[in-house]
Write a protein that holds these residues in place. Structure first.
Motif, PDB file in Angstrom:
ATOM      1  N   ASP A  40       0.842  -1.219   0.000  1.00 33.04           N
ATOM      2  CA  ASP A  40       0.000   0.000   0.000  1.00 33.04           C
ATOM      3  C   ASP A  40       0.867   1.255   0.000  1.00 33.04           C
ATOM      4  O   ASP A  40       0.610   2.206  -0.749  1.00 33.04           O
ATOM      5  N   GLU A  41       1.875   1.266   0.875  1.00 32.53           N
ATOM      6  CA  GLU A  41       2.690   2.487   1.011  1.00 32.53           C
ATOM      7  C   GLU A  41       3.446   2.770  -0.281  1.00 32.53           C
ATOM      8  O   GLU A  41       3.608   3.934  -0.676  1.00 32.53           O
ATOM      9  N   ALA A  42       3.903   1.718  -0.944  1.00 40.17           N
ATOM     10  CA  ALA A  42       4.581   1.915  -2.237  1.00 40.17           C
ATOM     11  C   ALA A  42       3.591   2.500  -3.247  1.00 40.17           C
ATOM     12  O   ALA A  42       3.907   3.415  -4.015  1.00 40.17           O
TER      13      ALA A  42
ATOM     14  N   VAL B 260       2.261   9.077  12.949  1.00 40.47           N
ATOM     15  CA  VAL B 260       2.397   9.474  11.536  1.00 40.47           C
ATOM     16  C   VAL B 260       1.107   9.211  10.756  1.00 40.47           C
ATOM     17  O   VAL B 260       0.603  10.083  10.051  1.00 40.47           O
ATOM     18  N   GLU B 261       0.544   8.010  10.905  1.00 40.85           N
ATOM     19  CA  GLU B 261      -0.646   7.701  10.119  1.00 40.85           C
ATOM     20  C   GLU B 261      -1.928   8.217  10.781  1.00 40.85           C
ATOM     21  O   GLU B 261      -2.766   8.815  10.117  1.00 40.85           O
ATOM     22  N   GLY B 262      -2.059   7.962  12.091  1.00 40.67           N
ATOM     23  CA  GLY B 262      -3.324   8.300  12.757  1.00 40.67           C
ATOM     24  C   GLY B 262      -3.470   9.786  13.044  1.00 40.67           C
ATOM     25  O   GLY B 262      -4.499  10.393  12.738  1.00 40.67           O
TER      26      GLY B 262
ATOM     27  N   ASP C 107      -7.104   3.097   2.859  1.00 43.15           N
ATOM     28  CA  ASP C 107      -5.947   2.261   3.222  1.00 43.15           C
ATOM     29  C   ASP C 107      -5.386   2.673   4.579  1.00 43.15           C
ATOM     30  O   ASP C 107      -5.075   1.832   5.420  1.00 43.15           O
ATOM     31  N   GLU C 108      -5.247   3.985   4.779  1.00 42.69           N
ATOM     32  CA  GLU C 108      -4.647   4.463   6.036  1.00 42.69           C
ATOM     33  C   GLU C 108      -5.515   4.088   7.236  1.00 42.69           C
ATOM     34  O   GLU C 108      -4.987   3.760   8.298  1.00 42.69           O
ATOM     35  N   SER C 109      -6.837   4.137   7.069  1.00 44.73           N
ATOM     36  CA  SER C 109      -7.713   3.735   8.188  1.00 44.73           C
ATOM     37  C   SER C 109      -7.457   2.279   8.559  1.00 44.73           C
ATOM     38  O   SER C 109      -7.460   1.923   9.742  1.00 44.73           O
ATOM     39  N   ARG C 110      -7.223   1.465   7.534  1.00 42.62           N
ATOM     40  CA  ARG C 110      -6.934   0.046   7.783  1.00 42.62           C
ATOM     41  C   ARG C 110      -5.586  -0.093   8.509  1.00 42.62           C
ATOM     42  O   ARG C 110      -5.461  -0.856   9.461  1.00 42.62           O
ATOM     43  N   HIS C 111      -4.586   0.660   8.063  1.00 39.57           N
ATOM     44  CA  HIS C 111      -3.262   0.595   8.714  1.00 39.57           C
ATOM     45  C   HIS C 111      -3.354   1.025  10.177  1.00 39.57           C
ATOM     46  O   HIS C 111      -2.751   0.416  11.055  1.00 39.57           O
ATOM     47  N   VAL C 112      -4.103   2.084  10.404  1.00 41.63           N
ATOM     48  CA  VAL C 112      -4.215   2.595  11.772  1.00 41.63           C
ATOM     49  C   VAL C 112      -4.984   1.589  12.648  1.00 41.63           C
ATOM     50  O   VAL C 112      -4.610   1.354  13.805  1.00 41.63           O
TER      51      VAL C 112
END
Ligand SMILES: [Fe+2]
Ligand SMILES: [Fe+2]
Length: 423
Positions: A91-93, A163-165, A198-203
């Protein structure tokens, strides 16, 4: 049950993996031609400058997070965690490719991946540099010691929660809101919606993972709190526009206070879900949690404008309103039993900004401007140095040794000073 919704139980790793499969998207498939037209024709100079400033931090941020996640993958104890983290690296890539394409094809920055990164590097803020230098440092340390659970907790605390949240999700929320409302940049709008999902999933992953680590040992818990204490003063400085110019957000119809209030609420919700009370975090412990978030953000901005928090290269120019906020904060970090044992009020002689005093009455501490009458203890410094001590930017012990802070009072009163406040 969706990631990011406050009330639900934490989501399982396998469900998060399934959501990744279901929500895949293509960064190379987006057509940026209309966006390029909008960039030239629909955006004002100020909007272009503001967008470039903000999206530059996303591009450099995505590059950094794509690069620093492998130590977390290696250190993760279970296969379920490793499987999800592998999807996150992908995802980050993809996010890096998305912002890179926008910067080059729409904003005209650079000619290839490397030159586009360098073209926008000078736009990032002091806070951004501090946060991402720390991410490099802690993930490098974890790379060398993958079995160190406390380091793992610190990396996840900084990466997924701060960083993400705290930074990325609020930023994306406001971008999504204005591009939709203004009906501009359609491909960017589609991409940022996907990035945000995607970021919500990572967090959600980070909250579950860090919550487990924090519950598993007090070492991990202390390490996470320590990282939040270290990173929060820097994180506050990430979204401060050049020259504190409010038009950087107002040109897109939101205020700096608004995004800070959103971020603060979201950060405190996440801390609670991890199992850490916001009051355990130094800067948050000075805040009055009874105030609504917009008021807390407004007060934070008084301190930012005064140069007390947000950019430690600035020497504070302490306004009376900033002093009032600092002294109110002080009443929440004073140890009441120690203050009571002094047998009298504490006076603050600010050599260039008058006098304040703090006293304990009816079981709580109050701070007021003016002299104390008969102080048990007098602390003397400039307002700027006191402001730095108040927000833990200057260690009071160092201030005492360097005579930036002077103490007057009886020997037994002065002996109580080290235990008087939680700095
Ligand atoms: Fe990302
Ligand atoms: Fe992410």
């Amino acid at each position: 049950m969706t990631p990011g919704s406050g009330k639900t139980e934490v989501i399982s790793y396998s469900r998060l993996y399934r959501l990744w499969e279901e929500n895949s998207w293509s960064a190379t498939g987006l057509d940026f031609s209309t966006d390029a037209k909008h960039w030239d024709e629909k955006l004002t100079d100020r909007q272009r400058e503001a967008a470039l400033w903000n999206y530059a931090m996303f591009l450099l941020g995505e590059e950094a997070v794509a690069r620093t996640l492998t130590p977390v993958l290696d250190a993760a104890p279970t296969h379920e965690q490793k499987i999800f983290l592998t999807t996150q690296i992908v995802d980050e890539a993809r996010h890096h490719v998305f912002f890179d394409r926008f910067m080059r094809e729409v904003a005209g920055q650079g000619t290839d991946i490397e030159s586009t990164l360098s073209a926008v590097d000078g736009l990032v803020t002091w806070g951004f540099r501090q946060v991402f230098n720390e991410l490099d440092r802690v993930s490098d340390a974890l790379r060398k010691k993958p079995g160190d659970r406390a380091l793992l907790a610190q990396t996840v605390a900084l990466y997924h929660v701060v960083v993400e949240g705290l930074l990325a999700i609020p930023g994306q929320h406001f971008i999504q809101r204005y591009v939709e409302k203004m009906e501009i940049l359609p491909a960017f709008s589609e991409g940022i919606t996907n990035v945000s999902r995607d970021e919500s999933r990572h967090v959600a992953f980070g909250i579950r993972f860090l919550g487990e680590l924090v519950r598993s040992s007090t070492d991990c818990r202390d390490a996470a709190v320590e990282m939040f204490n270290r990173a929060l003063p820097w994180a506050i400085g990430v979204f401060i526009p050049p020259n504190l110019d409010p038009s950087y957000t107002e040109c897109f119809d939101f205020t700096l206070e608004e995004i800070y209030a959103f971020a603060l609420r979201s950060f405190e919700t996440k801390l609670n879900r991890i199992g850490i009370a916001p009051s355990e975090i130094a800067l948050l412990s000075r805040d009055n949690a009874d105030y609504p978030y917009d008021e807390r953000a407004r007060r934070a901005w008084v301190l930012i404008r005064a140069g007390i928090i947000g950019d430690e290269r600035r020497e504070p120019e302490v306004s009376p309103e900033a002093l009032e906020i600092l002294f109110e904060g002080l009443t929440r970090i004073v140890h009441l039993d120690v203050a009571r044992a002094l047998g009298g009020p504490i006076e603050f002689d600010l050599t260039d900004a008058g006098t304040w005093h703090l006293e304990v009455t009816n079981g709580h501490a109050e701070a007021h401007p003016g002299p104390a009458g008969k102080p048990a203890l007098t602390l003397q410094s400039t307002a700027a140095d006191w402001a730095k001590i108040s927000v833990s930017r200057m260690d009071p012990r160092v201030a005492l040794l360097t005579r930036k802070l002077k103490v007057h009072g009886s020997l037994s009163s002065r002996a109580k000073l080290p235990k008087l406040f939680t700095f």
